[in-house]
Design an enzyme around this catalytic site. Structure first.
Site, PDB file in Angstrom:
ATOM      1  N   ASP A 148      -9.708   3.304   1.240  1.00 32.36           N
ATOM      2  CA  ASP A 148      -8.426   2.725   1.619  1.00 32.36           C
ATOM      3  C   ASP A 148      -7.471   3.190   0.530  1.00 32.36           C
ATOM      4  O   ASP A 148      -7.522   2.695  -0.599  1.00 32.36           O
ATOM      5  CB  ASP A 148      -8.504   1.189   1.641  1.00 32.36           C
ATOM      6  CG  ASP A 148      -7.171   0.581   2.072  1.00 32.36           C
ATOM      7  OD1 ASP A 148      -6.131   1.218   1.843  1.00 32.36           O
ATOM      8  OD2 ASP A 148      -7.175  -0.520   2.632  1.00 32.36           O
ATOM      9  N   HIS A 149      -6.641   4.191   0.866  1.00 32.10           N
ATOM     10  CA  HIS A 149      -5.905   4.857  -0.216  1.00 32.10           C
ATOM     11  C   HIS A 149      -4.932   3.916  -0.930  1.00 32.10           C
ATOM     12  O   HIS A 149      -4.529   4.194  -2.053  1.00 32.10           O
ATOM     13  CB  HIS A 149      -5.212   6.128   0.283  1.00 32.10           C
ATOM     14  CG  HIS A 149      -4.067   5.887   1.205  1.00 32.10           C
ATOM     15  ND1 HIS A 149      -4.214   5.805   2.559  1.00 32.10           N
ATOM     16  CD2 HIS A 149      -2.748   5.687   0.955  1.00 32.10           C
ATOM     17  CE1 HIS A 149      -3.043   5.582   3.105  1.00 32.10           C
ATOM     18  NE2 HIS A 149      -2.138   5.496   2.163  1.00 32.10           N
ATOM     19  N   HIS A 203      -5.231  -2.066   5.123  1.00 28.76           N
ATOM     20  CA  HIS A 203      -4.384  -2.006   3.920  1.00 28.76           C
ATOM     21  C   HIS A 203      -3.863  -3.389   3.493  1.00 28.76           C
ATOM     22  O   HIS A 203      -3.989  -3.792   2.340  1.00 28.76           O
ATOM     23  CB  HIS A 203      -3.168  -1.110   4.156  1.00 28.76           C
ATOM     24  CG  HIS A 203      -3.503   0.302   4.467  1.00 28.76           C
ATOM     25  ND1 HIS A 203      -4.491   1.002   3.821  1.00 28.76           N
ATOM     26  CD2 HIS A 203      -2.985   1.169   5.360  1.00 28.76           C
ATOM     27  CE1 HIS A 203      -4.556   2.221   4.305  1.00 28.76           C
ATOM     28  NE2 HIS A 203      -3.660   2.355   5.244  1.00 28.76           N
TER      29      HIS A 203
HETATM   30  P1  NAD Z   1      -6.662  16.234  12.034  1.00 26.98           P
HETATM   31  O1  NAD Z   1      -6.802  16.141  13.512  1.00 26.98           O
HETATM   32  O2  NAD Z   1      -5.424  16.875  11.487  1.00 26.98           O
HETATM   33  O3  NAD Z   1      -7.910  16.999  11.422  1.00 26.98           O
HETATM   34  C1  NAD Z   1      -9.189  16.896  11.941  1.00 26.98           C
HETATM   35  C2  NAD Z   1      -9.977  18.109  11.545  1.00 26.98           C
HETATM   36  O4  NAD Z   1     -11.245  18.050  12.207  1.00 26.98           O
HETATM   37  C3  NAD Z   1      -9.324  19.439  11.953  1.00 26.98           C
HETATM   38  O5  NAD Z   1      -9.476  20.349  10.876  1.00 26.98           O
HETATM   39  C4  NAD Z   1     -10.179  19.901  13.138  1.00 26.98           C
HETATM   40  O6  NAD Z   1     -10.259  21.313  13.244  1.00 26.98           O
HETATM   41  C5  NAD Z   1     -11.534  19.325  12.752  1.00 26.98           C
HETATM   42  N1  NAD Z   1     -12.389  19.203  13.929  1.00 26.98           N
HETATM   43  C6  NAD Z   1     -12.147  18.505  15.063  1.00 26.98           C
HETATM   44  N2  NAD Z   1     -13.170  18.681  15.933  1.00 26.98           N
HETATM   45  C7  NAD Z   1     -14.069  19.482  15.326  1.00 26.98           C
HETATM   46  C8  NAD Z   1     -15.330  20.029  15.702  1.00 26.98           C
HETATM   47  N3  NAD Z   1     -15.876  19.774  16.890  1.00 26.98           N
HETATM   48  N4  NAD Z   1     -15.968  20.811  14.818  1.00 26.98           N
HETATM   49  C9  NAD Z   1     -15.427  21.090  13.611  1.00 26.98           C
HETATM   50  N5  NAD Z   1     -14.248  20.619  13.196  1.00 26.98           N
HETATM   51  C10 NAD Z   1     -13.579  19.825  14.043  1.00 26.98           C
HETATM   52  O7  NAD Z   1      -6.834  14.757  11.489  1.00 26.98           O
HETATM   53  P2  NAD Z   1      -6.306  14.177  10.101  1.00 26.98           P
HETATM   54  O8  NAD Z   1      -4.927  13.650  10.298  1.00 26.98           O
HETATM   55  O9  NAD Z   1      -6.530  15.171   9.018  1.00 26.98           O
HETATM   56  O10 NAD Z   1      -7.247  12.889   9.906  1.00 26.98           O
HETATM   57  C11 NAD Z   1      -8.589  12.994   9.484  1.00 26.98           C
HETATM   58  C12 NAD Z   1      -9.155  11.597   9.286  1.00 26.98           C
HETATM   59  O11 NAD Z   1      -8.411  10.945   8.276  1.00 26.98           O
HETATM   60  C13 NAD Z   1      -9.040  10.691  10.518  1.00 26.98           C
HETATM   61  O12 NAD Z   1     -10.116   9.794  10.528  1.00 26.98           O
HETATM   62  C14 NAD Z   1      -7.750   9.941  10.270  1.00 26.98           C
HETATM   63  O13 NAD Z   1      -7.710   8.711  10.964  1.00 26.98           O
HETATM   64  C15 NAD Z   1      -7.846   9.745   8.771  1.00 26.98           C
HETATM   65  N6  NAD Z   1      -6.545   9.548   8.127  1.00 26.98           N
HETATM   66  C16 NAD Z   1      -5.592  10.498   8.193  1.00 26.98           C
HETATM   67  C17 NAD Z   1      -4.366  10.295   7.559  1.00 26.98           C
HETATM   68  C18 NAD Z   1      -3.292  11.337   7.600  1.00 26.98           C
HETATM   69  O14 NAD Z   1      -2.269  11.122   6.957  1.00 26.98           O
HETATM   70  N7  NAD Z   1      -3.457  12.438   8.270  1.00 26.98           N
HETATM   71  C19 NAD Z   1      -4.138   9.097   6.849  1.00 26.98           C
HETATM   72  C20 NAD Z   1      -5.156   8.141   6.779  1.00 26.98           C
HETATM   73  C21 NAD Z   1      -6.361   8.390   7.418  1.00 26.98           C
END
Ligand code: NAD
Length: 487
Positions: free
Chosen positions: A176-177, A239
């Site tokens: 939880d950042h 959060h």
């Molecule tokens: P995103 O969709 O941008 O990235 C997901 C990644 O997974 C991509 O690189 C995609 O290519 C890869 N991927 C998807 N299916 C795949 C497969 N079958 N094989 C291999 N790779 C595969 O998502 P994100 O925004 O980076 O979020 C990632 C996690 O972090 C999620 O659980 C999200 O809820 C959490 N999160 C993200 C943020 C944010 O600011 N982006 C903030 C808090 C939490």
């Protein structure tokens, strides 16, 4: 002085995703520059597409230049950092492709391994299973899980049970950042290293607590994700609940991870579960309508990509009661929303007023003391106190003044929350990560409200984008004779 941190291979699953580019790589880059990464440690990106190592390094360079400030990016430092970067092609749906990772990790079989799952939680179980199948999990392995872990207790349990088949609870780091922010950790320092607050921190002296996390942005192209979660699941269950725990918990017997987490879970278990009547009176859910944000017009939530039917809340406000000795009768008001007037995260501890004012007839009224802990946009802590206005007036006039409790950082670079948390994973310190029982206790409490909302116990309200949320949120707190701290 050379800092020698644990030698480890860090693998980022979903390493070409938004989080990895925006937060994880910049954090690793800073840790490397500040010598917090062992010089031999490797950062291995798992990418879906085939890419040479040099193409990957070029891509990371472009992304760092995009997400770091000009002052923070340095060609020479990047050259050093790039030596750590590796890439492997894996499709989570194709188990055979894990062979690529196996070949790389087995170059150093004795190294500690950090697996950062920066992907949709729907992949967590299958990634762990494949890692196990290829014998890539050792007793020295850790796995970092991004939020949200599920959308209710049942789905969260399902994901956790899957991961727990392959990793011990002590190897799981649920991130939880918010907990990586210096000011959030400072809540513990403030409470447990200052005698001053010790006798004041209870229902005899505190009138109520407010926790606000508001964002001026909308869903920023993440419709698919956000509409499945909404403000309650995306912000409040995790959060805001974690912030509430740090304010409300009893002093832990040490800073050991389980001591701190034991105290947090006690708070979560003391949250009063809401009855249908409570849900009606003590919760507000709302969606933003068209308005303006950052100087320009913006559409309402339901005018977004195919969302016209959505019942997802973009704002939630609640009065939360904690049933224990310390907090009996002290409400905690929580609110979080998108497309609000500004980006603002803060905790306000409002103390009770003095029992009797000797200044009341002298034209001065006394404002209650407040401790205001700001997390965003600026991290700061202020204690609001009453003070005499200087001068020779025959009337003792008072004013509220701010005592700033901020310590300037000694270094030029202020570490991001992800730097703190990634370093803790490397050091095997889970204090700032959520234990399974914490996650489950928070869901148990939130599920009751979410189920009530699904049954329409309380109707969906509306608020104009760019303002302070729905009037129902003002009424929620006004009903108790209080108001939100909106300066
Ligand atoms: P995103 O969709 O941008 O990235 C997901 C990644 O997974 C991509 O690189 C995609 O290519 C890869 N991927 C998807 N299916 C795949 C497969 N079958 N094989 C291999 N790779 C595969 O998502 P994100 O925004 O980076 O979020 C990632 C996690 O972090 C999620 O659980 C999200 O809820 C959490 N999160 C993200 C943020 C944010 O600011 N982006 C903030 C808090 C939490």
């Amino acid at each position: 002085m050379e800092i020698v941190e644990n030698l480890c291979d860090i693998t980022i699953f979903g390493g070409h995703g938004d989080l990895a580019f925006r937060k994880l790589m910049p954090a690793f880059y800073h840790l490397c520059n500040d010598k917090y990464l062992n010089s031999e440690s490797r950062i291995i990106t798992v990418a879906r597409q085939n890419m040479s190592r040099s193409e990957h390094i070029d891509l990371i360079k472009v992304k760092l230049q995009e997400f770091l400030t000009k002052k923070d990016f340095n060609e020479l430092q990047f050259e050093q950092f790039s030596k750590k970067l590796h890439v492997v092609e894996i499709d989570f749906d194709d188990e055979k492709s894990y062979k690529n990772l196996q070949s790389l990790l087995e170059e150093y079989p004795d190294r500690e391994r950090v697996n950062y799952l920066s992907t949709s939680p729907s992949f967590y179980g299958s990634i762990c299973k494949s890692l196990s199948k290829f014998e890539l999990i050792t007793s020295q392995s850790r796995v970092v899980l991004e939020k949200p872990i599920g959308r209710d207790l049942k789905s969260s349990r399902k994901i956790n049970v899957e991961v727990l088949k392959y990793f011990q609870e002590s190897q799981i780091y649920r991130i939880d950042h918010y907990l990586g922010k210096d000011t959030v950790q400072n809540i513990m320092a403030l409470r447990f290293s200052n005698r001053l607050f010790m006798p004041l921190w209870d229902s005899s002296n505190i009138d109520h607590v407010q926790i606000t996390v508001s964002e001026s942005v909308g869903v920023e192209g993440r419709w698919g994700y956000y509409d499945e979660y909404g403000a309650m699941r995306d912000m409040i269950q995790n959060h805001l609940m974690q912030l509430l725990c740090l304010v409300a918990m009893e002093p832990p017997c040490s800073l050991e991870a389980d001591s701190v987490r034991d105290e947090k879970v006690k708070v979560l278990r003391s949250l009063r579960l809401m009855s249908p009547a409570d849900i009606e009176q003590k919760t507000v859910r709302a969606q933003y309508s068209a308005g303006s944000s950052e100087g320009g017009p913006v559409p309402g939530y339901l005018e977004g990509e195919g969302m016209s039917e959505s019942t997802t809340e973009t704002f939630a406000a609640l009065r939360v009661d904690i049933d224990n000795w310390r907090w009996n009768g002290v409400p905690f008001y929580l609110r979080s929303g998108k497309r609000m007037r500004g980006r603002n995260s803060e905790i306000v501890i409002q103390f009770k007023n003095v029992p009797h004012s000797i200044f009341a007839n002298k034209g001065s009224c006394i404002s209650e003391n407040k401790l205001v802990i700001s997390l965003q946009p600026k991290e700061s802590i202020q204690l609001k106190l009453m003070n005499k206005i200087p001068g020779l007036s025959d009337q003792m006039r008072l004013q509220q003044v701010d005592l700033e409790l901020n310590t300037p950082l000694q270094t030029t670079h202020k570490p991001d929350a992800y730097e703190r948390l990634l370093l803790d994973v490397i050091r095997s310190n889970p204090t700032l990560f959520m234990r399974l029982d914490e996650v489950e206790a928070a869901w148990k409490w939130a599920d009751v409200i979410l189920e009530g909302w699904a049954e329409n116990i309380v109707s969906m309200k509306s608020y104009s984008a760019g303002l302070d949320g729905p009037s129902a949120a003002m009424q929620l707190i006004a009903r108790d004779g209080r108001s939100w701290h909106d300066e």
